[in-house]
Design a protein around this motif. Sequence first.
Motif, mmCIF file in Angstrom:
data_model
loop_
_atom_site.group_PDB
_atom_site.id
_atom_site.type_symbol
_atom_site.label_atom_id
_atom_site.label_comp_id
_atom_site.label_asym_id
_atom_site.label_seq_id
_atom_site.Cartn_x
_atom_site.Cartn_y
_atom_site.Cartn_z
ATOM 1 N N THR A 124 0.832 -1.203 0.000
ATOM 2 C CA THR A 124 0.000 0.000 0.000
ATOM 3 C C THR A 124 0.867 1.253 0.000
ATOM 4 N N VAL A 125 1.886 1.265 0.844
ATOM 5 C CA VAL A 125 2.791 2.413 0.901
ATOM 6 C C VAL A 125 3.569 2.530 -0.405
ATOM 7 N N SER A 126 3.978 1.403 -0.958
ATOM 8 C CA SER A 126 4.691 1.415 -2.230
ATOM 9 C C SER A 126 3.833 2.014 -3.337
ATOM 10 N N ARG A 127 2.562 1.683 -3.336
ATOM 11 C CA ARG A 127 1.645 2.221 -4.340
ATOM 12 C C ARG A 127 1.520 3.737 -4.223
ATOM 13 N N VAL A 128 1.426 4.245 -2.996
ATOM 14 C CA VAL A 128 1.326 5.689 -2.790
ATOM 15 C C VAL A 128 2.611 6.379 -3.251
ATOM 16 N N LEU A 129 3.760 5.810 -2.893
ATOM 17 C CA LEU A 129 5.032 6.415 -3.288
ATOM 18 C C LEU A 129 5.212 6.388 -4.807
ATOM 19 N N CYS A 130 4.798 5.312 -5.443
ATOM 20 C CA CYS A 130 4.883 5.237 -6.913
ATOM 21 C C CYS A 130 3.982 6.281 -7.570
ATOM 22 N N ARG A 131 2.812 6.494 -7.006
ATOM 23 C CA ARG A 131 1.899 7.503 -7.553
ATOM 24 C C ARG A 131 2.483 8.901 -7.369
ATOM 25 N N LEU A 132 3.090 9.153 -6.206
ATOM 26 C CA LEU A 132 3.717 10.456 -5.966
ATOM 27 C C LEU A 132 4.895 10.669 -6.911
ATOM 28 N N HIS A 133 5.635 9.612 -7.174
ATOM 29 C CA HIS A 133 6.754 9.712 -8.119
ATOM 30 C C HIS A 133 6.251 9.980 -9.543
ATOM 31 N N ALA A 134 5.189 9.297 -9.931
ATOM 32 C CA ALA A 134 4.640 9.479 -11.272
ATOM 33 C C ALA A 134 4.106 10.902 -11.486
ATOM 34 N N LYS A 135 3.592 11.513 -10.425
ATOM 35 C CA LYS A 135 3.072 12.878 -10.519
ATOM 36 C C LYS A 135 4.165 13.933 -10.372
ATOM 37 N N GLY A 136 5.406 13.510 -10.048
ATOM 38 C CA GLY A 136 6.517 14.446 -9.962
ATOM 39 C C GLY A 136 6.755 15.050 -8.590
ATOM 40 N N PHE A 137 6.091 14.547 -7.565
ATOM 41 C CA PHE A 137 6.282 15.073 -6.213
ATOM 42 C C PHE A 137 7.488 14.439 -5.517
ATOM 43 N N LEU A 138 7.875 13.254 -5.953
ATOM 44 C CA LEU A 138 9.027 12.556 -5.388
ATOM 45 C C LEU A 138 10.021 12.232 -6.488
ATOM 46 N N THR A 139 11.292 12.205 -6.122
ATOM 47 C CA THR A 139 12.302 11.638 -7.009
ATOM 48 C C THR A 139 12.703 10.302 -6.414
ATOM 49 N N ARG A 140 13.149 9.397 -7.258
ATOM 50 C CA ARG A 140 13.621 8.122 -6.738
ATOM 51 C C ARG A 140 14.832 7.687 -7.540
ATOM 52 N N HIS A 141 15.753 7.097 -6.812
ATOM 53 C CA HIS A 141 16.995 6.609 -7.412
ATOM 54 C C HIS A 141 17.196 5.170 -6.972
ATOM 55 N N LYS A 142 17.624 4.349 -7.912
ATOM 56 C CA LYS A 142 17.861 2.952 -7.623
ATOM 57 C C LYS A 142 19.250 2.815 -7.007
ATOM 58 N N ILE A 143 19.321 2.184 -5.849
ATOM 59 C CA ILE A 143 20.610 1.976 -5.201
ATOM 60 C C ILE A 143 20.812 0.478 -4.999
ATOM 61 N N PRO A 144 22.032 -0.007 -5.202
ATOM 62 C CA PRO A 144 22.283 -1.433 -4.979
ATOM 63 C C PRO A 144 22.438 -1.717 -3.495
ATOM 64 N N VAL A 145 21.971 -2.869 -3.081
ATOM 65 C CA VAL A 145 22.084 -3.303 -1.699
ATOM 66 C C VAL A 145 22.748 -4.674 -1.711
ATOM 67 N N GLN A 146 23.840 -4.793 -0.996
ATOM 68 C CA GLN A 146 24.529 -6.076 -0.905
ATOM 69 C C GLN A 146 24.045 -6.818 0.330
ATOM 70 N N LEU A 147 23.662 -8.049 0.167
ATOM 71 C CA LEU A 147 23.158 -8.872 1.261
ATOM 72 C C LEU A 147 24.042 -10.095 1.451
ATOM 73 N N HIS A 148 24.081 -10.589 2.665
ATOM 74 C CA HIS A 148 24.745 -11.860 2.922
ATOM 75 C C HIS A 148 23.782 -12.975 2.522
#
Length: 101
Positions: free
Chosen positions: A49-73
């Motif tokens: 649900t939160v992901s959907r809201v953030l994606c909608r905010l990003h699509a409307k231009g209110f948020l920027t998002r950058h893909k960052i790599p995460v290393q896991l064990h």
Amino acid sequence: MQSEAMRTNLGEWENAPFIQDQVIAYAESLGSSFILRDIYKPLRLPRYTVSRVLCRLHAKGFLTRHKIPVQLHRFDSKAGALVADGAARQCYLYALADEAT
């Protein structure tokens, strides 16, 4: 950024409007960049649900998002031990659009 402008521009959606208001208010209160977990854990809302809201905010231009790599064990069952940096995945780092510029 006006949170009222964000709410009116998102329009109708399938979840209750108070969830959208909670996510927007909490994102504005953080005052810095954040990841999805920084929002859904404290608010105790479903991740999707939160992901959907953030994606909608990003699509409307209110948020920027950058893909960052995460290393896991990763656990290697053949070796019977953890392998450092054995798995990689992508994570989105969000920021309010006006503070990113």
